[in-house]
Design an enzyme around this catalytic site. Structure first.
Site, PDB file in Angstrom:
ATOM      1  N   HIS A 111     -44.439  53.882  10.145  1.00 44.56           N
ATOM      2  CA  HIS A 111     -45.494  54.032  11.154  1.00 44.56           C
ATOM      3  C   HIS A 111     -45.968  55.494  11.099  1.00 44.56           C
ATOM      4  CE1 HIS A 111     -47.065  54.521  15.293  1.00 44.56           C
ATOM      5  NE2 HIS A 111     -47.162  53.210  15.340  1.00 44.56           N
ATOM      6  N   ASP A 188     -36.018  55.487  12.764  1.00 41.45           N
ATOM      7  CA  ASP A 188     -36.964  55.001  13.762  1.00 41.45           C
ATOM      8  C   ASP A 188     -36.615  53.548  14.097  1.00 41.45           C
ATOM      9  OD1 ASP A 188     -39.133  54.048  15.143  1.00 41.45           O
ATOM     10  OD2 ASP A 188     -40.629  54.604  13.645  1.00 41.45           O
ATOM     11  N   GLN A 191     -39.180  49.404  16.497  1.00 38.23           N
ATOM     12  CA  GLN A 191     -39.430  47.963  16.405  1.00 38.23           C
ATOM     13  C   GLN A 191     -38.169  47.120  16.551  1.00 38.23           C
ATOM     14  OE1 GLN A 191     -42.072  46.247  16.658  1.00 38.23           O
ATOM     15  NE2 GLN A 191     -43.496  47.940  16.567  1.00 38.23           N
ATOM     16  N   LYS A 214     -41.595  49.267  24.399  1.00 40.85           N
ATOM     17  CA  LYS A 214     -41.427  48.138  23.471  1.00 40.85           C
ATOM     18  C   LYS A 214     -40.138  47.373  23.771  1.00 40.85           C
ATOM     19  CE  LYS A 214     -43.711  50.611  19.677  1.00 40.85           C
ATOM     20  NZ  LYS A 214     -45.045  50.040  19.518  1.00 40.85           N
ATOM     21  N   CYS A 352     -51.398  51.549  12.921  1.00 39.55           N
ATOM     22  CA  CYS A 352     -50.869  52.910  12.734  1.00 39.55           C
ATOM     23  C   CYS A 352     -49.948  52.985  11.524  1.00 39.55           C
ATOM     24  CB  CYS A 352     -50.140  53.409  13.980  1.00 39.55           C
ATOM     25  SG  CYS A 352     -51.206  53.509  15.400  1.00 39.55           S
TER      26      CYS A 352
END
Ligand code: PLP
Length: 395
Positions: A111, A188, A191, A214, A352
């Site tokens: 991302h 990261d 998600q 999220k 993104c």
């Protein structure tokens, strides 16, 4: 089954398939936020009254709830305003240790939040910005990773799960390889965090980040988890109140982490609300969440691959909770516009993540992503709407 827990779904016309962008909010979280503002609101850390003490206690308890979720200690959890801020904070700090010729290694599937900060600090410091590829099925190309990792690599930034490809990357081996050359590893989890257990200790990354919104939490709250060693070594990102031990005219002594990174009034109401969302998710349990989402993904993939002109980006049966698609010469935006008229919320664009779209030779895609409230009827309604839209354009 869980729709009843989310007030927005009182409107039965909404089919929400955009949770990778942001999840809807459960009543327990909204209620906790309202209750905090209505009944026990005060700033944290500085007050002596009972309201301030209660707010401080709940804020620090929220830190513990986040820590438990990812198997870390509360002292290792920094509250930020989102995954993007967490990544910028880490990049700004690590940049101070980079010299020309040092290398940064990231994947093409990141991302922009886990791409641009590294690219920019490379430009600023003269470090080399290396990008490794993914395979056709969207998984990390571990051979390319191994080729590009070397003794000059100082930072490796990876993602647990791609926000375009839906592929979950097994990271432990890559992290071990990066540590073998003494690189700092940033992961990261923006998600993956709402869809599967994330054990930061087992992953053994130096830093791990995600966003609250999220994970069924409010906006404006993010997490930076770091090891003791890394948080001690990283300089503060912002300066101001709360993050100091003492301030004199000529010098400032900074507080210990995590407070060192929380200058000013932190997003404590959001942290408290996020902890309610985490409790809600954990009460359902990741086993149940994964089983439901896998079944829905199978339904979605089986139905869509039958449709003419549907091309899944990086086909892979192991996609978790999201899939991006294109439609030959029909623009994804046109399809999205038609299905939006039926109350179906999906995302269209580059999400993104322009480099991974370029890698798969398309500027944009239409992304369908799941949350715990989705059910088979949502998938059916999306597939029917998609089928109708494709017929509209192709006859
Ligand atoms: N990383 C990934 C994989 C994402 O999907 C996102 C948001 O979509 C981010 C980072 C950035 O999150 P935020 O916008 O909440 O800071």
């Amino acid at each position: 089954m869980f729709k009843k827990d989310f007030p927005i779904f009182k409107n039965k016309d909404i089919v929400y398939l955009d949770s990778a962008s942001s999840t809807q909010k459960p009543a327990v979280m909204i209620e906790a936020l309202r209750d905090f503002y209505e009944n026990t609101y005060s700033n944290v850390h500085r007050g002596t009254c009972s309201l301030a003490a209660c707010a401080t206690e709940r804020y620090e308890q929220a830190r513990k709830t986040v820590a438990d979720l990812i198997n870390m200690r509360a002292a290792n959890i920094v509250f930020t305003k989102g995954a993007t801020e967490s990544l910028n904070l880490i990049a700004a700090g690590l940049a101070q240790h980079l010299t020309p010729g040092d290398e940064i290694l990231i994947s093409v599937a990141e991302h922009h939040a886990n791409f641009v900060p590294w690219q920019q600090i490379a430009l600023k410091t003269g470090a080399v910005f290396n990008v490794f590829d993914v395979r056709e099925d969207g998984s990390y190309d571990t051979d390319d990773f191994a080729r590009k990792l070397n003794a000059k690599t100082k930072i490796v930034a990876l993602s647990h799960m791609s926000n375009v490809l839906g592929v979950v990357n097994p990271l432990t081996h890559l992290i071990d390889m990066a540590h073998a050359v003494h690189a700092v590893v940033v992961v990261d989890c923006a998600q993956s965090i709402a869809h599967m257990p994330v054990d930061a200790r087992a992953l053994n990354a130096d830093f791990l980040v995600f966003s609250g919104h999220k994970l069924y939490g409010p906006t404006g709250i993010g997490i930076l988890a770091g090891t003791d060693e890394m948080l001690d070594a990283l300089p503060p990102y912002q300066f101001g109140g709360d993050m100091v031990r003492s301030v004199r005219i000529k010098e400032t002594d900074f507080a210990a982490p995590p407070v060192k990174f929380e200058a000013g009034t932190p997003p404590f109401a959001e942290a408290i609300a996020l902890s309610e969302s985490i409790t809600y998710v954990r009460q359902i349990g990741f086993d149940k969440i994964m089983a439901r989402e896998h079944a829905l993904m199978n339904q979605l993939l089986n139905r869509t691959i039958e449709l003419p002109n549907v091309h899944i980006l990086a086909p892979n049966p192991n996609k978790e909770s999201l899939v991006a698609m294109t439609f030959g010469d029909i623009h994804p935006t046109d399809i999205a516009a038609l299905i939006a008229r039926q109350g179906i919320c999906v995302r269209v664009g580059h999400h993104c993540a322009m480099p991974i779209h370029e890698r798969f030779k398309t500027p944009v895609s239409l992304r369908v992503s799941l949350g715990i409230y989705n059910n088979a009827d949502d998938i059916e309604r999306f597939c029917n709407a998609l089928e109708k839209a494709l017929r509209f354009f192709k006859g």
